[in-house]
Enzyme design. Sequence first.
Site, mmCIF file in Angstrom:
data_model
loop_
_atom_site.group_PDB
_atom_site.id
_atom_site.type_symbol
_atom_site.label_atom_id
_atom_site.label_comp_id
_atom_site.label_asym_id
_atom_site.label_seq_id
_atom_site.Cartn_x
_atom_site.Cartn_y
_atom_site.Cartn_z
ATOM 1 N N CYS A 113 0.771 -1.266 -0.099
ATOM 2 C CA CYS A 113 -0.002 0.158 0.074
ATOM 3 C C CYS A 113 0.759 1.404 -0.072
ATOM 4 O O CYS A 113 1.860 1.255 0.066
ATOM 5 C CB CYS A 113 -0.939 0.028 1.352
ATOM 6 N N ALA A 133 3.190 1.735 2.808
ATOM 7 C CA ALA A 133 4.113 1.353 2.893
ATOM 8 C C ALA A 133 5.316 1.762 2.122
ATOM 9 O O ALA A 133 6.706 1.974 2.248
ATOM 10 C CB ALA A 133 4.155 -0.402 2.255
ATOM 11 N N ARG A 158 12.651 -3.708 6.531
ATOM 12 C CA ARG A 158 13.178 -3.429 5.189
ATOM 13 C C ARG A 158 14.893 -3.219 5.252
ATOM 14 O O ARG A 158 15.336 -2.977 4.149
ATOM 15 C CB ARG A 158 12.615 -2.075 4.787
ATOM 16 N N HIS A 212 5.111 6.676 -2.554
ATOM 17 C CA HIS A 212 6.489 7.371 -2.989
ATOM 18 C C HIS A 212 6.260 8.966 -3.341
ATOM 19 O O HIS A 212 6.836 9.887 -2.750
ATOM 20 C CB HIS A 212 6.965 6.781 -4.049
#
Lengths: 459, 546
Positions: free
Chosen positions: B60, B63, B94, B194
């Site tokens: 999503c 994230a 991550r 992003h």
Amino acid sequence: MLLRHTPKEVIAREGLTINPAKTCQPIGAMYAALGIHGCLPHSHGSQGCCSYHRSTLTRHYKEPVMAATSSFTEGASVFGGQANLLAAIETIFSVYEPDIIAVHSTCLSETIGDDLQQITKKAKDDGKIPEGKYVIYASTPSFVGSHVTGYANMVTGIAEQFAQSTGEKKEQINIIAGWMEPSDMREIKKLSKELGVKIVLFPDTSDVLDAPQTGKHVFYPKGGTTVEELKSIGDSSSSLALGCISAEPAAIALDKKCKVPFETVDMPIGLSATDRFIMSLSKAAGVEVPDEITAERGRLIDVMTDMEQYFYGKKVALFGDPDQIIPLTEFLLDLNMKPIHIVSGTPGQRFEKRMKEILRRIPEANFKNGLNADMFLLHQWMKNEPVDLLIGNTYGKYIARDENVPFLRFGFPILDRIGHSYFPNIGYSGSLRLLEKILNAFMDRQDREALEEKFELVM
Amino acid sequence: MEANIHFPDPSKVREELTQRYPAKVAKKRTKSIIINDPETIPEVQANVRTVPGIITQRGCSYAGCKGVVLGPTRDIVNIVHGPIGCSFYAWLTRRNQTRPETPEHENYITYCFSTDMQEENVVFGGEKKLKQAIQEAYDLFHPKSIAIFSTCPVGLIGDDVHAASKEMREKFGDCNVFGFSCEGYRGVSQSAGHHIANNGVFKHMVGRNNTIKEGKFKLNLLGEYNIGGDAFEIERIFEKAGITLVASFSGNSTVGQLENAHTADLNVIMCHRSINYMGEMMETKYGIPWMKVNFVGAESTAKSLRKIAEYFGDEELKAKVEEVIAEEMPKVKAVIDDIRPRTEGKTAMLFVGGSRAHHYQDLFTELGMTTVAAGYEFAHRDDYEGRHVLPSIKVDADSKNIEELKIVADPELYQPRKTEAELEALKEKGLEINGYEGMMKQMMKKSLVVDDVSHYESEKLIEIYKPDIFCAGIKEKYVVQKMGVPLKQLHSYDYGGPYTGFVGATNFYRDIDRMVNNPVWKLIKAPWETAGNGKGAELEASYVTQ
Ligand code: SF4
Ligand code: SF4
């Protein structure tokens, strides 16, 4: 120091949770659904949740974890997710051909107010559920409870939506598994077999999340409680729920629906809890405990007596899920150890009540559960009163390293080790394994850190 | 090379991949399954909604925003506003490594912060709890910066994280608090996040500190997140070559770096998908050109270094870069010479991310391996076909509501680092200045490109192509391996790495050699399964007495 910003001084927090000792409901629902044969879990919400839950379960098991999502976008979030779920059901049955789709909600679909019961009914009415196939559901908003209650909700959904009573009782006992590993479920089946009791264990993730490497990916592995078995649980003579938080709600629901009396016992972790489990199961089935089980118990006690000096007075901090850490704390006390700091992020008064009872002998023990009962707090407590052992999931390794404390990985998730899915932590042999691990943690440290003149062949 | 690889009939493959889908789904998926032609690149449907019910790799927007872009900066306290799960799952998963200046310097990456929203917060609003959380974080840590990330319920109940952040920022005076509306339902994948992250970092961080760092060749490294230490290796190379890194977005970065980024003279972009917005905005506001580079692959690293030297146009730097390459390459060559005979001619598939499926093809090429099929998880058409298609991309309803910041040249700080003519001349020389040619140009004719590949499609692809290695993420890892094919994770690197630069290339060669040639894959079948069941079979040999 990797947790260098954690101060010793504890200041009460109300808004901020730091390093949680819990996660959210849907992952529990997903895990529970994987314990039904031929079932595809489905996350009704945006795809992020599903991706995170699958990733975490995959890291924990190193196994395929299949689940689908309603892939909400902004439109669905505004207008409701019914169209998405209906489309998903259609796609799933044609592409992935499960016998069952187990839908759980997420924060998003719950905030919107999607009604899973109504949508699944519509799917049925619209003919989107092929003959002989099922769509079941559980409501699992994460602003309530924790991953543990999410598991309980799905297990309850399974019981409610499959159980039937034909009026004819069957000579079988339901064992409702609290959140435990496939290895633990396998052990439950083994113990029941040794006792000579016919059981239906649900859910059952053995042979699902510990599937063998065969060079072929089997989408629905051989394990899992079957629909046939699940339909029959309403006719069982009684139920035994393993864990008051994660298993009991299903037992209550089943009793309500099909009048199946139940007893709740702790998950059989450690000597006393396993004793109670064996007693309850043998009583419920009216069988005698065979010598083999008594001998197994004897072996555990034997090691406890042989090695008692190493356990005495050792201080322990632990965090995790209530149904595991309640009996584990009791086991530590049976070992003459001192559990002094305990947190669990899962809310509920049962935890406090049980802990109070169990920890009577250790009035100085700190324990807390629910909101803000997190690993940050546990770490602060440890700074104020250091311990000899830390027990908890993989995230504990950061505390263990900073405080130079032996660390036993236990609980969920364990991301950086294997073993939990293969070797049980329950029953007498599982408890023996725990005991061995605790000893090793102490002794490895001794061997590493003892002064040269004090270093001996046996210490 | 093309001659060695036999591609199955691609149109048949496409049919097979979609035949199980309901008709509407099949029609939609077909547009994302494309047979490549590097000469005349066909259109790939990308950045569109995943069909509900499809088992997708995608995550999503949250994230993408918190997990990918903001996560690696070590001295921000990142508070996730929402129920507990979203923050829990993004906690340390991550692998963003970081190296604080001293053991005392700030590093919050190991911590997980959440408002752990409860039912009453959903019903009555969560802003009060959020502000309380911010206050507590401030009191406990006194960080330079606190960032707030909204998860799905937050947007729906109408909590205003921006107003709450502003209020607290003004209250503290010495702590920059700002928020992101990165609810998971925004956009269709991580990609939306992003963009939202780029906007927020640009608005709230970049440009706050005008100190000019020393150094002749100053650049920012964009879209490099220091998974497994990737950024460390690039930093090592830059330092050796005398290139000054002002800020990294965002691997191994600090608030201070990001606030000072606008003083650099070039932005080099690794992951185009996640950070191109930043490059664009910095160009418009400050006059800093951006250039696509790739430090994945030894040859690609050398090429990228040469491009950087070419950009600065300095003979000394060019010589230094050649010196570095000459020093590093023999070590790489020694490794590849040993390994390549064992990997040559093998095939790979890459379905991952928004740039890695492209970048890692370079490493496979260096290993003598062919990429037979590839695709991204959350990229856009420009990442496939090249940025020249940008004007023709239709923005659909799902992406429309992601804010496009209106950027204008800064009245004081705008200073074009190169003239238009200079930039044109550099482009002539093959530098991807403010441009990106995309993945498909580099892939072979008839190879397959699949966007947002589904679980079902990937199983089919493996059955049809039988690749020697498959690259994807954790959710796919054990599924593919159960099929007897090794899977290399290109998000977490299977806990290996770094894979960038020269050292990274050799790490990758070794890992792939190990994986594709591991004897364990040949041990899967039990002897009685291959030699026939023991049942009924005669004993082959018997004990011979003397
Ligand atoms: S807390 Fe809610 S929104 Fe977050 S991952 Fe869990 S279900 Fe999804
Ligand atoms: S989709 Fe929404 S709720 Fe789920 S993980 Fe992402 S932000 Fe959290």
